[in-house]
Design a protein around this motif. Sequence first.
Motif, PDB file in Angstrom:
ATOM      1  N   TYR A  70      -6.702  -6.650  22.485  1.00 25.79           N
ATOM      2  CA  TYR A  70      -8.050  -6.754  23.048  1.00 25.79           C
ATOM      3  C   TYR A  70      -9.038  -6.027  22.142  1.00 25.79           C
ATOM      4  N   ALA A  71     -10.189  -6.624  21.945  1.00 23.61           N
ATOM      5  CA  ALA A  71     -11.240  -5.971  21.180  1.00 23.61           C
ATOM      6  C   ALA A  71     -11.992  -5.009  22.101  1.00 23.61           C
ATOM      7  N   VAL A  72     -12.134  -3.762  21.675  1.00 24.31           N
ATOM      8  CA  VAL A  72     -12.824  -2.740  22.465  1.00 24.31           C
ATOM      9  C   VAL A  72     -14.073  -2.299  21.709  1.00 24.31           C
ATOM     10  N   ASP A  73     -15.212  -2.333  22.374  1.00 24.70           N
ATOM     11  CA  ASP A  73     -16.473  -1.942  21.741  1.00 24.70           C
ATOM     12  C   ASP A  73     -16.449  -0.474  21.328  1.00 24.70           C
ATOM     13  N   ASP A  74     -17.099  -0.180  20.213  1.00 23.08           N
ATOM     14  CA  ASP A  74     -17.354   1.189  19.748  1.00 23.08           C
ATOM     15  C   ASP A  74     -16.133   1.941  19.228  1.00 23.08           C
ATOM     16  N   ILE A  75     -14.998   1.253  19.037  1.00 24.49           N
ATOM     17  CA  ILE A  75     -13.880   1.927  18.392  1.00 24.49           C
ATOM     18  C   ILE A  75     -13.410   1.072  17.217  1.00 24.49           C
ATOM     19  N   GLU A  76     -12.785   1.740  16.246  1.00 26.47           N
ATOM     20  CA  GLU A  76     -12.287   1.048  15.057  1.00 26.47           C
ATOM     21  C   GLU A  76     -10.851   0.604  15.299  1.00 26.47           C
ATOM     22  N   GLN A  77     -10.583  -0.699  15.159  1.00 29.43           N
ATOM     23  CA  GLN A  77      -9.240  -1.227  15.364  1.00 29.43           C
ATOM     24  C   GLN A  77      -8.723  -1.859  14.081  1.00 29.43           C
ATOM     25  N   ILE A  78      -7.522  -1.463  13.685  1.00 26.31           N
ATOM     26  CA  ILE A  78      -6.918  -1.927  12.432  1.00 26.31           C
ATOM     27  C   ILE A  78      -5.683  -2.764  12.763  1.00 26.31           C
ATOM     28  N   GLN A  79      -5.590  -3.937  12.124  1.00 22.43           N
ATOM     29  CA  GLN A  79      -4.448  -4.832  12.322  1.00 22.43           C
ATOM     30  C   GLN A  79      -3.397  -4.571  11.236  1.00 22.43           C
ATOM     31  N   VAL A  80      -2.157  -4.320  11.651  1.00 21.91           N
ATOM     32  CA  VAL A  80      -1.059  -4.172  10.697  1.00 21.91           C
ATOM     33  C   VAL A  80      -0.890  -5.468   9.914  1.00 21.91           C
ATOM     34  N   ASN A  81      -0.679  -5.343   8.616  1.00 19.31           N
ATOM     35  CA  ASN A  81      -0.448  -6.514   7.768  1.00 19.31           C
ATOM     36  C   ASN A  81       0.577  -6.138   6.704  1.00 19.31           C
ATOM     37  N   SER A  82       1.853  -6.332   7.039  1.00 16.41           N
ATOM     38  CA  SER A  82       2.932  -5.908   6.148  1.00 16.41           C
ATOM     39  C   SER A  82       2.925  -6.684   4.838  1.00 16.41           C
ATOM     40  N   ARG A  83       2.372  -7.910   4.839  1.00 17.10           N
ATOM     41  CA  ARG A  83       2.319  -8.711   3.609  1.00 17.10           C
ATOM     42  C   ARG A  83       1.512  -7.995   2.521  1.00 17.10           C
ATOM     43  N   PHE A  84       0.502  -7.233   2.948  1.00 15.67           N
ATOM     44  CA  PHE A  84      -0.329  -6.504   1.995  1.00 15.67           C
ATOM     45  C   PHE A  84      -0.065  -4.998   2.030  1.00 15.67           C
ATOM     46  N   GLY A  85       1.101  -4.619   2.580  1.00 11.05           N
ATOM     47  CA  GLY A  85       1.503  -3.221   2.553  1.00 11.05           C
ATOM     48  C   GLY A  85       0.850  -2.351   3.607  1.00 11.05           C
ATOM     49  N   LEU A  86       0.145  -2.963   4.573  1.00 11.62           N
ATOM     50  CA  LEU A  86      -0.486  -2.174   5.631  1.00 11.62           C
ATOM     51  C   LEU A  86       0.466  -2.101   6.823  1.00 11.62           C
ATOM     52  N   THR A  87       1.315  -1.079   6.817  1.00 10.37           N
ATOM     53  CA  THR A  87       2.264  -0.862   7.903  1.00 10.37           C
ATOM     54  C   THR A  87       1.709   0.208   8.836  1.00 10.37           C
ATOM     55  N   PHE A  88       2.415   0.459   9.933  1.00 10.98           N
ATOM     56  CA  PHE A  88       1.995   1.525  10.838  1.00 10.98           C
ATOM     57  C   PHE A  88       1.931   2.861  10.093  1.00 10.98           C
ATOM     58  N   ALA A  89       2.956   3.132   9.270  1.00 17.43           N
ATOM     59  CA  ALA A  89       3.021   4.411   8.558  1.00 17.43           C
ATOM     60  C   ALA A  89       1.891   4.550   7.534  1.00 17.43           C
ATOM     61  N   ASN A  90       1.717   3.519   6.681  1.00 14.00           N
ATOM     62  CA  ASN A  90       0.658   3.581   5.669  1.00 14.00           C
ATOM     63  C   ASN A  90      -0.730   3.604   6.305  1.00 14.00           C
ATOM     64  N   GLY A  91      -0.890   2.793   7.354  1.00 13.15           N
ATOM     65  CA  GLY A  91      -2.176   2.750   8.042  1.00 13.15           C
ATOM     66  C   GLY A  91      -2.515   4.072   8.685  1.00 13.15           C
ATOM     67  N   LEU A  92      -1.508   4.727   9.249  1.00 14.09           N
ATOM     68  CA  LEU A  92      -1.729   6.026   9.892  1.00 14.09           C
ATOM     69  C   LEU A  92      -2.145   7.074   8.874  1.00 14.09           C
ATOM     70  N   ARG A  93      -1.563   7.011   7.676  1.00 17.30           N
ATOM     71  CA  ARG A  93      -1.979   7.942   6.611  1.00 17.30           C
ATOM     72  C   ARG A  93      -3.452   7.731   6.252  1.00 17.30           C
ATOM     73  N   SER A  94      -3.863   6.470   6.161  1.00 18.44           N
ATOM     74  CA  SER A  94      -5.250   6.166   5.815  1.00 18.44           C
ATOM     75  C   SER A  94      -6.208   6.581   6.929  1.00 18.44           C
ATOM     76  N   ILE A  95      -5.783   6.389   8.178  1.00 19.51           N
ATOM     77  CA  ILE A  95      -6.625   6.751   9.316  1.00 19.51           C
ATOM     78  C   ILE A  95      -6.974   8.241   9.279  1.00 19.51           C
ATOM     79  N   LEU A  96      -6.029   9.068   8.875  1.00 22.43           N
ATOM     80  CA  LEU A  96      -6.265  10.513   8.856  1.00 22.43           C
ATOM     81  C   LEU A  96      -7.393  10.904   7.910  1.00 22.43           C
ATOM     82  N   ARG A  97      -7.685  10.051   6.937  1.00 22.60           N
ATOM     83  CA  ARG A  97      -8.793  10.328   6.010  1.00 22.60           C
ATOM     84  C   ARG A  97     -10.122   9.807   6.545  1.00 22.60           C
ATOM     85  N   GLN A  98     -10.086   9.205   7.765  1.00 20.27           N
ATOM     86  CA  GLN A  98     -11.299   8.664   8.371  1.00 20.27           C
ATOM     87  C   GLN A  98     -11.924   9.621   9.388  1.00 20.27           C
ATOM     88  N   ASP A  99     -11.424  10.849   9.464  1.00 16.27           N
ATOM     89  CA  ASP A  99     -11.952  11.890  10.350  1.00 16.27           C
ATOM     90  C   ASP A  99     -11.954  11.460  11.818  1.00 16.27           C
TER      91      ASP A  99
END
Length: 413
Positions: free
Chosen positions: A202-231
Amino acid sequence: MIIKKKSDKVEEELARGAEISIIALFDQLIEKAYASRASDIHIDPLVKSVRVRFRIDGVLQDAYSFPKEINNEIISRIKILSRLRTDEHQATQDGRFRYVLYEENNKPNKFIDFRVSIVPTYHGENAVLRLLSDKNEQATLEDLGFSESDQKKIEEAMKKTNGMILSTGPTGSGKTTTMYTLIKMLNSSDVSIITIEDPIEYAVDDIEQIQVNSRFGLTFANGLRSILRQDPNIIMVGEIRDKETASIAVNTALTGHLLLSTLHTNDAATTLPRLLDMGIEEYLVASTVSVAIGQRLVRKICKDCKEKIPMTHAMKEALAQTPYASLLVNSDFVHKGKGCDACDGSGYRGRICINEVLVADSEIREAILRRASANEIKKIAVKNGMTTMFEDGFQKVIKGLTTVEEVLRVIHE
């Protein structure tokens, strides 16, 4: 049970034989599924026909039988709407699309989002469509079925600026809906909320939602590392599936973030040993988990045909085999739906959550540090005030919300 009404436009389109319009047929099928409150549409090719089923209130029901010769055209229509490859027939494909429901004056009335999965099978490609409507957009914990005491436990954990809130249960137990409800309760202008999901339901207003895409290396683990740099202040991870994701999630919760996620376990108490099995250190689990929510979904008795019936001898004998038979020992009557047009004769309409909320208090933390079993952790939690799923289910039976059969069906103990 075949789902049919007096005027069935799907059947009318099928009756046109060689003049069938695939576009019109598929549109009518979607609108029929929505009107029937289906959560999923299953289109399965068989030897000589195509079986179409709707999942209503968690139970699959036969809806239609299509001619086998139109299966490829139906699948092509789905692929076109979902922007998938129409020339690919030997690989799985996942997509999504939005369908617009119109009023009689041809004005858009409602948008329904669909998640699509297409898989090649022996008799041809099949499709499963998940309806992602906004029915639960304004749901509260009370609406979902959480008792007042369990709501308070969860809300206390939500007030913390760090730690983990975990929702556990098998597929289709309402974990994602619970997580979205908590996210909406936490959503305000003074916090940054980021989610990483697979898929975004579900799309929720006012929050950032990221879709996992393993084909391009965006896994839960990698995405979570990147999220931490988003404050962020609050993070939701769709599911903790492996050791790497679990490790990053636990360390994220330890370093000043409130983290929400789901796990596949049988009950709340099993959540803690499960994290230990993933290789997370005992002291990290003990330091970070605030609350573990175990849940299942049971069908609600239809309000339009609800009736009070006496408890039979067979029912009392069946209950005597359960740990919580004493809860109904003074009940001579229970409620049941006799079946009506509103519930398509099933006696049930809608679903509600039965749950247990385990608070990681000091005694539970000590048990984690000595790697206590799930059974021991459960006993400690019950002693300290946790209402088990079984007990919560029977309380909802006493209140006339569901039936004994439903509680026994979804909880196998």
